[in-house]
Scaffold this active site. Structure first.
Site, short mmCIF file in Angstrom:
data_model
loop_
_atom_site.label_atom_id
_atom_site.label_comp_id
_atom_site.label_asym_id
_atom_site.label_seq_id
_atom_site.Cartn_x
_atom_site.Cartn_y
_atom_site.Cartn_z
CD GLU A 1 72.92 62.28 52.51
OE1 GLU A 1 73.00 61.19 52.45
OE2 GLU A 1 73.65 62.86 53.36
CD GLU B 1 75.18 60.13 49.38
OE1 GLU B 1 75.46 59.63 50.33
OE2 GLU B 1 75.03 61.32 49.23
#
Length: 378
Positions: free
Chosen positions: A170, A272
């Site tokens: 991320e 995700e």
């Protein structure tokens, strides 16, 4: 991923860039995928959960090895996060190697997710490992290469080479802060190139992923990947986190995925996603998802609603034009509640705010969504 939180004020300002033109709608005439190549699950919590007494059961209640349950459900890849020197001794090379052997025996591919930290790395936290604190940029670059090569090389030597690897987790605001944050793109590019080079040096057939959160934010993705490409960062796949309760409507994610795969000539994977099967909590920690107001219309917090969401996100990946959506990965589907296996590696008493988003219920039984994840679009 650990919990969604906004970037620091400086980071948020740096990322508040204009969209460089409207993202195209998904073209109905483009070639779409039927079967998804990647139908994965992040299972990083499994060793710690098992060491604290977790058991897993098939849908009929029979206890079984959780890896065997996943394989039987059709899971193609297991994602494993790697920290450098975590205080609790989990999510490191020592723990990943035996888990990789179990996955290999079950026929499940290995997806390594390097955080380049001693703990969670996400858009608001990219803390450098304590052992790297005194290093300059050149030293940090070498440390990224050595750490990446050490883990991936050990996996290859034991006969369980990784199939996929994320260089960072991320990365909205960069990694290894402050040297590799959004204000130091030259440094960030050097760190990314070092990790990518180490991956290819140790595992030539590996596919590399660069992963951002906020999968519906096209402005972020254009800003970030325009910078990366301009600085010569060479990768294989764009990874996105896409949680409907944080990252906008499905239509926004679809438009972003269509745009970035065309703009950069790379396929994408939803790295995700998750959805609750209940809004109840098994422990005394307030769960991240706890209110009807957080739900996506049409997807109740029930086992059936969770499975329906997984069909929707699979359809989202499959609909990326020109077959450029490789698949999706469910985040921490085995992180059921067990005392001692909480979110904070430094605090054994910390609880689990995620157990109502797992793919096993409060009686440890596999939920319908597990089979949906593995078998739908297989």
């Amino acid at each position: 991923m650990r919990r969604r939180s906004v970037l620091t004020a400086a980071g948020a300002a740096a990322l508040a860039v204009p969209v460089l033109g409207a993202a195209p709608a998904v073209a109905s005439t483009s070639k779409h995928r039927g079967r998804l190549e990647i139908r994965g699950m992040d299972i990083s919590s499994l060793p710690k959960n098992e060491d604290n007494g977790a058991v897993y059961r098939r849908a009929d209640g029979r206890r079984d090895d959780p890896i065997r349950i996943l394989a039987h459900a059709g899971i193609t890849h297991a994602r494993l996060k790697v920290w450098v020197d975590p205080v609790d001794g989990y999510n490191n090379k020592k723990r990943v190697l035996p888990l990789a052997r179990r996955l290999k025996r079950a026929g499940i591919g290995i997806w390594i997710d390097f955080h380049y930290s001693d703990r969670w790395a996400d858009p608001a936290h990219q803390t450098k490992p304590a052992a790297w604190a005194g290093l300059d940029v050149a030293g940090l670059t070498r440390a990224v290469y050595d750490h990446t090569a050490d883990v991936l090389g050990a996996l290859r030597r034991q006969g369980t080479p990784a199939d996929l690897v994320q260089i960072g987790n991320e990365l909205n605001g960069g990694m290894i802060w402050p040297e590799g944050n959004w204000e130091h793109w030259d440094n960030l590019a050097a760190f990314l190139k070092a990790g990518l080079r180490a991956a290819r040096d140790t595992t030539p057939r590996i596919r590399t992923i660069l992963h951002l959160a906020n999968g519906g934010d096209n402005g972020l993705y254009r800003w970030w990947f325009d910078n990366a490409v301009a600085l010569g960062v060479d990768f294989d796949i764009i990874g996105l986190s896409y949680y409907p309760f944080w990252h906008g409507a499905v239509e926004q994610a679809a438009a972003n995925m269509a745009d970035i795969t065309a703009r950069y000539g790379k396929p994408c994977v939803i790295a995700e996603t998750a959805y609750p099967f209940t809004l109840e909590s098994e422990d005394d920690v307030n769960d991240i998802m706890n209110s009807p107001s957080q739900l996506t219309p049409g997807y109740p917090a029930t086992p059936e609603g969770q499975a329906a969401w997984l069909r929707a996100v699979a359809d989202l990946a499959a609909a990326v034009p020109n077959g450029q959506g490789l698949g999706h990965c469910y985040w921490e589907g085995v992180w059921t509640h067990r005392t001692g296996s909480g979110w904070d590696p430094a605090d054994p008493t910390s609880g689990n705010a995620w157990e109502n988003l797992a793919l096993f219920d409060f009686e440890d039984k596999a939920l319908p969504g597990l089979r949906t994840l593995g078998r739908y679009r297989s």
